[in-house]
Design an enzyme around this catalytic site. Sequence first.
Site, mmCIF file in Angstrom:
data_model
loop_
_atom_site.group_PDB
_atom_site.id
_atom_site.type_symbol
_atom_site.label_atom_id
_atom_site.label_comp_id
_atom_site.label_asym_id
_atom_site.label_seq_id
_atom_site.Cartn_x
_atom_site.Cartn_y
_atom_site.Cartn_z
ATOM 1 C CE1 TYR A 53 -4.306 0.079 -0.395
ATOM 2 C CE2 TYR A 53 -4.269 -1.708 1.187
ATOM 3 C CZ TYR A 53 -4.937 -0.975 0.230
ATOM 4 O OH TYR A 53 -6.212 -1.292 -0.108
ATOM 5 C CD GLU A 55 -4.096 4.368 0.358
ATOM 6 O OE1 GLU A 55 -3.185 3.594 0.715
ATOM 7 O OE2 GLU A 55 -5.297 4.174 0.577
ATOM 8 C CG ASP A 199 -7.983 9.140 -24.692
ATOM 9 O OD1 ASP A 199 -6.983 8.406 -24.802
ATOM 10 O OD2 ASP A 199 -9.073 8.741 -24.243
ATOM 11 C CB THR A 225 -4.454 2.689 -22.018
ATOM 12 O OG1 THR A 225 -4.386 2.739 -23.441
ATOM 13 C CG2 THR A 225 -5.874 2.946 -21.568
ATOM 14 C CE LYS A 228 -6.854 0.898 -25.798
ATOM 15 N NZ LYS A 228 -6.999 1.744 -24.597
ATOM 16 N NE ARG A 234 -5.895 -4.332 -19.706
ATOM 17 C CZ ARG A 234 -6.597 -4.604 -20.808
ATOM 18 N NH1 ARG A 234 -6.166 -5.518 -21.661
ATOM 19 N NH2 ARG A 234 -7.712 -3.978 -21.056
HETATM 20 N N1 DSN Z 1 -11.531 -0.831 -25.344
HETATM 21 C C1 DSN Z 1 -10.554 0.039 -25.937
HETATM 22 C C2 DSN Z 1 -10.418 -0.217 -27.404
HETATM 23 O O1 DSN Z 1 -10.573 -1.357 -27.803
HETATM 24 O O2 DSN Z 1 -10.122 0.693 -28.154
HETATM 25 C C3 DSN Z 1 -10.833 1.468 -25.689
HETATM 26 O O3 DSN Z 1 -10.973 1.668 -24.325
#
Ligand code: DSN
Length: 429
Positions: A53, A55, A199, A225, A228, A234
Amino acid sequence: MVPEALSQTDPEVAAALEAEVTRQSDTLVLIASENYASRAVLEATGSVFTNKYAEGYPGRRYYGGCENSDTVERLAIERAKKIFGAEHANVQPHSGSQANTAVYMAMLTPGDTILGMDLSHGGHLTHGHPLNFSGRFFKVIPYGVHRETELLDYDQLDRLARQHRPKLIVAGASAYARIIDYPRIRRIADEVGALVMADIAHVAGLIAAGVHPNPTAFADFVTTTTHKTLRGPRGAIILCRERYAKAIDSAVFPGMQGGPLMHAIAAKAVAFREAMSDAFRDDQKRTIENAAALAQALAAGGLRIVSGGTDTHLFLVDLRPRRLTGRTTEQRLDRVGIALNKNTIPFDPEKPMICSGVRIGTPAVTTRGMRLPQMRDIAKLVLETLEAEPEARREAALRERVVALCRAHPIDPWLGRRGTGPAAAARPS
Ligand code: DSN
Protein backbone atom coordinates in the site's frame (compact mmCIF):
# COMPACT_ATOMS: atom_id res chain seq x y z
CA MET A 1 6.60 -19.93 -17.05
CA VAL A 2 4.95 -22.97 -15.53
CA PRO A 3 2.58 -21.65 -12.87
CA GLU A 4 3.49 -24.31 -10.31
CA ALA A 5 1.96 -22.80 -7.16
CA LEU A 6 -1.13 -21.79 -9.09
CA SER A 7 -1.60 -25.31 -10.45
CA GLN A 8 -1.46 -26.71 -6.93
CA THR A 9 -3.62 -24.08 -5.26
CA ASP A 10 -6.23 -23.59 -7.92
CA PRO A 11 -6.20 -26.09 -10.78
CA GLU A 12 -9.31 -24.49 -12.32
CA VAL A 13 -7.73 -21.06 -12.73
CA ALA A 14 -4.44 -22.71 -13.76
CA ALA A 15 -6.26 -24.63 -16.49
CA ALA A 16 -7.97 -21.45 -17.72
CA LEU A 17 -4.59 -19.70 -17.77
CA GLU A 18 -3.00 -22.54 -19.72
CA ALA A 19 -5.91 -22.47 -22.18
CA GLU A 20 -5.49 -18.71 -22.54
CA VAL A 21 -1.80 -19.13 -23.35
CA THR A 22 -2.74 -21.59 -26.10
CA ARG A 23 -5.50 -19.29 -27.35
CA GLN A 24 -3.17 -16.29 -27.51
CA SER A 25 -0.46 -18.39 -29.17
CA ASP A 26 -2.71 -19.81 -31.86
CA THR A 27 -4.87 -16.78 -32.61
CA LEU A 28 -4.17 -14.03 -35.11
CA VAL A 29 -4.98 -11.00 -32.97
CA LEU A 30 -6.15 -8.08 -35.10
CA ILE A 31 -7.82 -6.31 -32.17
CA ALA A 32 -6.28 -2.85 -32.46
CA SER A 33 -6.09 -2.26 -28.71
CA GLU A 34 -4.38 -5.55 -27.79
CA ASN A 35 -0.69 -6.42 -27.73
CA TYR A 36 1.82 -8.74 -26.06
CA ALA A 37 3.58 -7.30 -23.02
CA SER A 38 7.19 -8.47 -22.67
CA ARG A 39 8.23 -11.07 -20.15
CA ALA A 40 9.91 -8.31 -18.10
CA VAL A 41 6.63 -6.40 -17.96
CA LEU A 42 4.76 -9.57 -16.96
CA GLU A 43 7.32 -10.29 -14.23
CA ALA A 44 6.93 -6.81 -12.73
CA THR A 45 3.14 -7.13 -12.95
CA GLY A 46 3.23 -10.45 -11.14
CA SER A 47 5.70 -9.26 -8.48
CA VAL A 48 5.54 -8.68 -4.71
CA PHE A 49 4.80 -5.00 -5.35
CA THR A 50 1.24 -6.30 -5.47
CA ASN A 51 1.42 -6.53 -1.66
CA LYS A 52 2.23 -2.89 -1.01
CA TYR A 53 0.00 0.00 0.00
CA ALA A 54 1.49 3.37 -0.95
CA GLU A 55 -1.24 6.01 -0.86
CA GLY A 56 0.25 9.37 -1.69
CA TYR A 57 3.14 10.19 -4.00
CA PRO A 58 6.90 9.49 -3.88
CA GLY A 59 8.37 11.07 -0.74
CA ARG A 60 4.91 11.88 0.66
CA ARG A 61 3.14 8.62 1.50
CA TYR A 62 0.54 7.68 4.07
CA TYR A 63 2.22 4.31 4.79
CA GLY A 64 5.65 3.21 5.95
CA GLY A 65 7.99 0.99 3.95
CA CYS A 66 7.49 2.82 0.68
CA GLU A 67 11.14 3.32 -0.29
CA ASN A 68 11.09 0.77 -3.11
CA SER A 69 7.68 1.90 -4.26
CA ASP A 70 9.08 5.44 -4.44
CA THR A 71 11.94 4.16 -6.59
CA VAL A 72 9.73 2.49 -9.19
CA GLU A 73 7.17 5.30 -9.26
CA ARG A 74 9.91 7.92 -9.72
CA LEU A 75 11.39 5.85 -12.56
CA ALA A 76 7.98 5.57 -14.23
CA ILE A 77 7.35 9.32 -13.87
CA GLU A 78 10.75 10.39 -15.22
CA ARG A 79 10.60 7.96 -18.14
CA ALA A 80 7.05 8.97 -19.08
CA LYS A 81 8.01 12.67 -19.02
CA LYS A 82 11.07 11.98 -21.17
CA ILE A 83 9.27 9.84 -23.75
CA PHE A 84 6.45 12.31 -24.36
CA GLY A 85 8.27 15.56 -23.57
CA ALA A 86 5.89 16.39 -20.73
CA GLU A 87 6.37 18.73 -17.78
CA HIS A 88 4.50 16.49 -15.31
CA ALA A 89 3.35 12.87 -15.20
CA ASN A 90 0.97 11.03 -12.93
CA VAL A 91 1.44 7.28 -13.38
CA GLN A 92 -1.20 6.07 -10.90
CA PRO A 93 -4.47 5.87 -12.91
CA HIS A 94 -5.71 2.30 -12.94
CA SER A 95 -7.23 2.66 -16.40
CA GLY A 96 -7.73 5.04 -19.30
CA SER A 97 -11.26 5.79 -18.13
CA GLN A 98 -9.97 6.79 -14.72
CA ALA A 99 -7.26 8.96 -16.26
CA ASN A 100 -9.90 10.84 -18.25
CA THR A 101 -12.18 11.06 -15.20
CA ALA A 102 -9.35 12.58 -13.17
CA VAL A 103 -8.76 15.32 -15.75
CA TYR A 104 -12.48 16.16 -15.81
CA MET A 105 -12.60 16.12 -12.01
CA ALA A 106 -9.58 18.39 -11.78
CA MET A 107 -10.77 20.99 -14.28
CA LEU A 108 -14.55 20.83 -14.66
CA THR A 109 -17.71 21.25 -12.63
CA PRO A 110 -20.71 19.04 -13.37
CA GLY A 111 -22.83 20.78 -15.99
CA ASP A 112 -19.83 22.26 -17.83
CA THR A 113 -19.74 21.91 -21.60
CA ILE A 114 -17.20 19.66 -23.33
CA LEU A 115 -16.64 18.79 -26.97
CA GLY A 116 -15.70 15.19 -27.74
CA MET A 117 -15.59 12.95 -30.77
CA ASP A 118 -18.80 10.96 -31.25
CA LEU A 119 -18.31 7.30 -30.26
CA SER A 120 -19.92 6.14 -33.48
CA HIS A 121 -17.43 8.25 -35.46
CA GLY A 122 -14.43 6.79 -33.65
CA GLY A 123 -14.44 8.49 -30.23
CA HIS A 124 -14.52 6.80 -26.84
CA LEU A 125 -17.19 6.25 -24.18
CA THR A 126 -15.40 8.61 -21.79
CA HIS A 127 -15.39 11.41 -24.37
CA GLY A 128 -19.03 12.12 -23.60
CA HIS A 129 -21.23 9.14 -24.42
CA PRO A 130 -24.69 9.60 -22.87
CA LEU A 131 -24.47 6.29 -20.96
CA ASN A 132 -21.02 7.08 -19.56
CA PHE A 133 -20.39 9.30 -16.52
CA SER A 134 -18.89 11.86 -18.92
CA GLY A 135 -22.19 12.20 -20.76
CA ARG A 136 -24.22 12.22 -17.56
CA PHE A 137 -22.22 14.84 -15.64
CA PHE A 138 -21.35 17.21 -18.45
CA LYS A 139 -23.10 18.89 -21.32
CA VAL A 140 -21.52 17.11 -24.25
CA ILE A 141 -21.42 18.41 -27.78
CA PRO A 142 -20.23 15.63 -30.09
CA TYR A 143 -18.21 16.30 -33.23
CA GLY A 144 -17.39 13.82 -35.94
CA VAL A 145 -16.10 13.07 -39.39
CA HIS A 146 -17.16 14.42 -42.74
CA ARG A 147 -19.72 12.21 -44.51
CA GLU A 148 -17.87 12.11 -47.84
CA THR A 149 -14.21 12.12 -46.84
CA GLU A 150 -14.69 10.27 -43.53
CA LEU A 151 -11.96 12.55 -42.18
CA LEU A 152 -12.35 14.58 -39.00
CA ASP A 153 -14.49 17.63 -39.81
CA TYR A 154 -12.46 20.48 -38.30
CA ASP A 155 -14.83 23.11 -39.73
CA GLN A 156 -17.69 21.52 -37.81
CA LEU A 157 -15.51 21.38 -34.68
CA ASP A 158 -14.65 25.05 -35.11
CA ARG A 159 -18.32 25.97 -35.58
CA LEU A 160 -19.45 23.95 -32.56
CA ALA A 161 -16.71 25.43 -30.39
CA ARG A 162 -17.75 29.01 -31.29
CA GLN A 163 -21.40 28.19 -30.76
CA HIS A 164 -21.11 26.33 -27.43
CA ARG A 165 -17.94 27.83 -25.87
CA PRO A 166 -16.83 24.57 -24.20
CA LYS A 167 -14.57 24.52 -21.18
CA LEU A 168 -12.67 21.52 -22.60
CA ILE A 169 -12.15 19.96 -26.01
CA VAL A 170 -11.28 16.27 -26.03
CA ALA A 171 -9.08 15.25 -28.96
CA GLY A 172 -8.42 11.59 -29.61
CA ALA A 173 -10.14 8.45 -30.74
CA SER A 174 -10.30 4.70 -30.44
CA ALA A 175 -11.39 3.97 -34.02
CA TYR A 176 -10.04 6.70 -36.27
CA ALA A 177 -7.28 5.74 -38.69
CA ARG A 178 -5.93 9.17 -39.56
CA ILE A 179 -3.54 11.65 -37.99
CA ILE A 180 -5.37 14.15 -35.82
CA ASP A 181 -4.42 17.77 -36.43
CA TYR A 182 -3.61 18.75 -32.85
CA PRO A 183 -2.22 22.22 -33.69
CA ARG A 184 -5.51 23.03 -35.40
CA ILE A 185 -7.55 21.83 -32.42
CA ARG A 186 -5.33 23.96 -30.15
CA ARG A 187 -6.06 27.01 -32.32
CA ILE A 188 -9.80 26.32 -32.19
CA ALA A 189 -9.62 25.92 -28.40
CA ASP A 190 -7.64 29.14 -27.99
CA GLU A 191 -10.27 31.07 -29.98
CA VAL A 192 -12.90 30.16 -27.37
CA GLY A 193 -10.70 29.89 -24.27
CA ALA A 194 -11.07 26.10 -23.93
CA LEU A 195 -8.65 23.59 -22.47
CA VAL A 196 -7.47 20.68 -24.63
CA MET A 197 -7.19 17.08 -23.48
CA ALA A 198 -5.56 14.69 -25.96
CA ASP A 199 -6.44 11.05 -25.33
CA ILE A 200 -3.64 9.18 -27.11
CA ALA A 201 -4.44 5.71 -25.74
CA HIS A 202 -4.32 4.11 -29.17
CA VAL A 203 -1.34 5.85 -30.70
CA ALA A 204 0.89 6.29 -27.61
CA GLY A 205 3.40 3.66 -28.75
CA LEU A 206 3.62 5.23 -32.20
CA ILE A 207 4.20 8.64 -30.59
CA ALA A 208 6.80 7.24 -28.20
CA ALA A 209 8.64 5.86 -31.21
CA GLY A 210 8.48 9.19 -33.07
CA VAL A 211 6.46 7.78 -35.97
CA HIS A 212 3.26 9.74 -35.20
CA PRO A 213 2.77 13.41 -34.23
CA ASN A 214 3.07 14.12 -30.52
CA PRO A 215 0.29 16.37 -29.14
CA THR A 216 2.02 17.15 -25.83
CA ALA A 217 3.03 20.67 -26.86
CA PHE A 218 -0.53 21.45 -28.05
CA ALA A 219 -2.57 19.97 -25.22
CA ASP A 220 -3.01 20.99 -21.60
CA PHE A 221 -3.50 17.32 -20.69
CA VAL A 222 -2.52 14.10 -22.40
CA THR A 223 -3.96 10.80 -21.21
CA THR A 224 -3.07 7.34 -22.36
CA THR A 225 -3.47 3.73 -21.44
CA THR A 226 -0.21 1.81 -21.19
CA HIS A 227 -1.18 -1.53 -22.72
CA LYS A 228 -2.13 -0.84 -26.33
CA THR A 229 0.57 0.15 -28.84
CA LEU A 230 2.68 1.11 -25.80
CA ARG A 231 2.89 -2.61 -24.94
CA GLY A 232 2.98 -2.25 -21.15
CA PRO A 233 0.74 -3.46 -18.31
CA ARG A 234 -2.95 -2.63 -18.03
CA GLY A 235 -3.24 0.90 -16.72
CA ALA A 236 -2.89 4.53 -17.68
CA ILE A 237 -1.02 7.77 -17.09
CA ILE A 238 -1.78 11.49 -17.26
CA LEU A 239 0.71 14.02 -18.62
CA CYS A 240 0.18 17.72 -18.11
CA ARG A 241 1.73 21.12 -17.85
CA GLU A 242 3.40 21.88 -14.53
CA ARG A 243 0.76 24.45 -13.60
CA TYR A 244 -1.89 21.71 -13.51
CA ALA A 245 0.29 19.16 -11.68
CA LYS A 246 -1.20 19.69 -8.24
CA ALA A 247 -4.79 19.67 -9.47
CA ILE A 248 -4.23 16.45 -11.44
CA ASP A 249 -2.39 14.68 -8.62
CA SER A 250 -5.14 15.56 -6.13
CA ALA A 251 -7.85 14.49 -8.56
CA VAL A 252 -6.22 11.03 -8.91
CA PHE A 253 -5.48 10.68 -5.17
CA PRO A 254 -7.38 11.29 -2.97
CA GLY A 255 -9.94 12.46 -5.52
CA MET A 256 -10.89 9.19 -7.13
CA GLN A 257 -8.40 6.45 -6.28
CA GLY A 258 -7.00 5.01 -3.08
CA GLY A 259 -3.87 2.89 -3.06
CA PRO A 260 -1.93 2.94 -6.31
CA LEU A 261 -1.30 -0.46 -7.90
CA MET A 262 2.45 -0.57 -7.30
CA HIS A 263 2.95 -3.76 -9.31
CA ALA A 264 1.33 -2.05 -12.31
CA ILE A 265 3.42 1.09 -11.76
CA ALA A 266 6.62 -0.99 -11.62
CA ALA A 267 5.56 -2.64 -14.88
CA LYS A 268 4.79 0.77 -16.43
CA ALA A 269 8.37 1.83 -15.59
CA VAL A 270 9.67 -1.30 -17.35
CA ALA A 271 7.49 -0.72 -20.40
CA PHE A 272 8.65 2.90 -20.65
CA ARG A 273 12.27 1.74 -20.59
CA GLU A 274 11.51 -0.72 -23.37
CA ALA A 275 9.73 2.03 -25.31
CA MET A 276 13.02 3.94 -25.50
CA SER A 277 14.78 1.07 -27.29
CA ASP A 278 15.59 0.88 -31.00
CA ALA A 279 13.78 -2.47 -31.20
CA PHE A 280 10.58 -0.82 -29.96
CA ARG A 281 10.94 2.04 -32.44
CA ASP A 282 11.42 -0.42 -35.31
CA ASP A 283 8.34 -2.38 -34.26
CA GLN A 284 6.15 0.74 -34.13
CA LYS A 285 7.29 1.77 -37.61
CA ARG A 286 6.54 -1.72 -38.85
CA THR A 287 3.13 -1.66 -37.15
CA ILE A 288 2.12 1.29 -39.34
CA GLU A 289 3.63 -0.26 -42.47
CA ASN A 290 1.82 -3.51 -41.74
CA ALA A 291 -1.52 -1.73 -41.21
CA ALA A 292 -1.15 0.11 -44.52
CA ALA A 293 -0.21 -3.11 -46.33
CA LEU A 294 -3.05 -5.10 -44.80
CA ALA A 295 -5.58 -2.37 -45.62
CA GLN A 296 -4.29 -2.25 -49.19
CA ALA A 297 -4.44 -6.03 -49.63
CA LEU A 298 -8.00 -6.18 -48.27
CA ALA A 299 -9.03 -3.28 -50.53
CA ALA A 300 -7.49 -5.09 -53.51
CA GLY A 301 -9.66 -8.06 -52.50
CA GLY A 302 -12.78 -5.91 -52.73
CA LEU A 303 -13.32 -4.62 -49.18
CA ARG A 304 -14.09 -0.95 -48.60
CA ILE A 305 -11.68 0.73 -46.18
CA VAL A 306 -13.20 3.69 -44.35
CA SER A 307 -11.47 6.95 -45.43
CA GLY A 308 -9.57 4.93 -48.03
CA GLY A 309 -6.69 3.82 -45.83
CA THR A 310 -4.75 4.50 -42.66
CA ASP A 311 -1.92 6.58 -41.16
CA THR A 312 -1.78 4.52 -37.98
CA HIS A 313 -1.90 1.01 -36.55
CA LEU A 314 -5.58 0.49 -37.35
CA PHE A 315 -8.33 0.92 -39.92
CA LEU A 316 -12.05 0.31 -40.31
CA VAL A 317 -13.69 -1.87 -42.93
CA ASP A 318 -17.18 -1.04 -44.19
CA LEU A 319 -18.88 -4.40 -44.78
CA ARG A 320 -22.12 -3.12 -46.30
CA PRO A 321 -20.99 -3.60 -49.92
CA ARG A 322 -20.39 -7.28 -49.04
CA ARG A 323 -23.81 -7.57 -47.38
CA LEU A 324 -22.17 -8.61 -44.12
CA THR A 325 -22.50 -7.12 -40.66
CA GLY A 326 -19.75 -6.51 -38.16
CA ARG A 327 -21.22 -9.10 -35.84
CA THR A 328 -21.37 -11.89 -38.45
CA THR A 329 -17.87 -11.07 -39.62
CA GLU A 330 -16.43 -11.03 -36.09
CA GLN A 331 -18.05 -14.40 -35.35
CA ARG A 332 -17.04 -16.01 -38.63
CA LEU A 333 -13.41 -14.94 -38.32
CA ASP A 334 -13.35 -15.97 -34.68
CA ARG A 335 -14.20 -19.55 -35.71
CA VAL A 336 -11.04 -19.77 -37.83
CA GLY A 337 -8.85 -18.18 -35.14
CA ILE A 338 -8.77 -14.55 -36.28
CA ALA A 339 -9.75 -12.13 -33.51
CA LEU A 340 -11.00 -8.64 -34.26
CA ASN A 341 -13.94 -6.54 -33.14
CA LYS A 342 -17.12 -5.38 -34.78
CA ASN A 343 -17.18 -1.60 -34.91
CA THR A 344 -19.58 1.09 -35.96
CA ILE A 345 -18.52 3.00 -39.03
CA PRO A 346 -19.32 6.72 -39.37
CA PHE A 347 -23.08 7.26 -39.94
CA ASP A 348 -23.67 3.55 -39.28
CA PRO A 349 -27.29 2.51 -39.87
CA GLU A 350 -26.88 -0.61 -37.70
CA LYS A 351 -27.23 -0.93 -33.91
CA PRO A 352 -23.99 -1.00 -31.84
CA MET A 353 -24.36 -4.75 -31.14
CA ILE A 354 -24.56 -5.46 -34.88
CA CYS A 355 -22.43 -2.75 -36.58
CA SER A 356 -21.67 -2.35 -40.28
CA GLY A 357 -17.94 -2.57 -39.83
CA VAL A 358 -14.96 -4.17 -38.18
CA ARG A 359 -11.86 -2.55 -36.75
CA ILE A 360 -8.53 -4.10 -37.69
CA GLY A 361 -5.19 -3.37 -36.04
CA THR A 362 -1.64 -4.65 -36.43
CA PRO A 363 0.13 -4.04 -33.08
CA ALA A 364 -0.14 -7.63 -31.85
CA VAL A 365 0.82 -9.40 -35.07
CA THR A 366 3.73 -6.98 -35.51
CA THR A 367 4.99 -7.60 -31.98
CA ARG A 368 5.12 -11.31 -32.78
CA GLY A 369 7.37 -10.52 -35.74
CA MET A 370 5.01 -10.55 -38.71
CA ARG A 371 5.92 -8.41 -41.70
CA LEU A 372 4.60 -7.56 -45.15
CA PRO A 373 4.50 -11.15 -46.53
CA GLN A 374 2.45 -12.22 -43.51
CA MET A 375 0.08 -9.27 -44.04
CA ARG A 376 -0.62 -10.69 -47.49
CA ASP A 377 -1.25 -14.11 -45.92
CA ILE A 378 -3.59 -12.60 -43.33
CA ALA A 379 -5.49 -10.68 -46.02
CA LYS A 380 -5.95 -13.90 -48.00
CA LEU A 381 -7.21 -15.74 -44.94
CA VAL A 382 -9.68 -12.95 -44.09
CA LEU A 383 -10.93 -12.65 -47.68
CA GLU A 384 -11.37 -16.40 -48.09
CA THR A 385 -13.22 -16.66 -44.78
CA LEU A 386 -15.57 -13.86 -45.81
CA GLU A 387 -16.27 -15.29 -49.29
CA ALA A 388 -19.08 -17.47 -47.99
CA GLU A 389 -20.15 -19.07 -44.73
CA PRO A 390 -17.48 -21.83 -44.57
CA GLU A 391 -18.76 -25.38 -44.14
CA ALA A 392 -17.00 -27.49 -41.49
CA ARG A 393 -14.20 -28.89 -43.66
CA ARG A 394 -13.25 -25.56 -45.18
CA GLU A 395 -13.43 -23.88 -41.78
CA ALA A 396 -11.04 -26.50 -40.34
CA ALA A 397 -8.63 -25.99 -43.25
CA LEU A 398 -8.65 -22.22 -42.74
CA ARG A 399 -8.10 -22.71 -39.00
CA GLU A 400 -5.10 -24.93 -39.73
CA ARG A 401 -3.55 -22.26 -41.93
CA VAL A 402 -4.08 -19.65 -39.20
CA VAL A 403 -2.40 -21.85 -36.60
CA ALA A 404 0.53 -22.56 -38.93
CA LEU A 405 1.05 -18.83 -39.47
CA CYS A 406 0.86 -18.18 -35.72
CA ARG A 407 3.28 -20.98 -34.85
CA ALA A 408 5.80 -19.65 -37.36
CA HIS A 409 5.79 -16.45 -35.24
CA PRO A 410 5.54 -17.75 -31.67
CA ILE A 411 4.78 -15.62 -28.64
CA ASP A 412 6.78 -18.05 -26.48
CA PRO A 413 9.65 -15.61 -25.83
CA TRP A 414 7.20 -13.33 -24.06
CA LEU A 415 6.02 -16.17 -21.86
CA GLY A 416 9.48 -17.40 -20.95
CA ARG A 417 8.90 -20.77 -22.53
CA ARG A 418 11.87 -20.32 -24.82
CA GLY A 419 14.79 -17.98 -24.22
CA THR A 420 14.75 -15.97 -21.03
CA GLY A 421 17.17 -13.09 -21.60
CA PRO A 422 16.09 -9.50 -22.21
CA ALA A 423 16.79 -9.87 -25.91
CA ALA A 424 14.42 -12.81 -26.16
CA ALA A 425 11.83 -10.88 -24.21
CA ALA A 426 12.13 -7.72 -26.24
CA ARG A 427 11.97 -9.27 -29.70
CA PRO A 428 10.67 -12.37 -31.33
CA SER A 429 13.35 -14.88 -32.25
N1 DSN B 1 -11.53 -0.83 -25.34
C1 DSN B 1 -10.55 0.04 -25.94
C2 DSN B 1 -10.42 -0.22 -27.40
O1 DSN B 1 -10.57 -1.36 -27.80
O2 DSN B 1 -10.12 0.69 -28.15
C3 DSN B 1 -10.83 1.47 -25.69
O3 DSN B 1 -10.97 1.67 -24.33
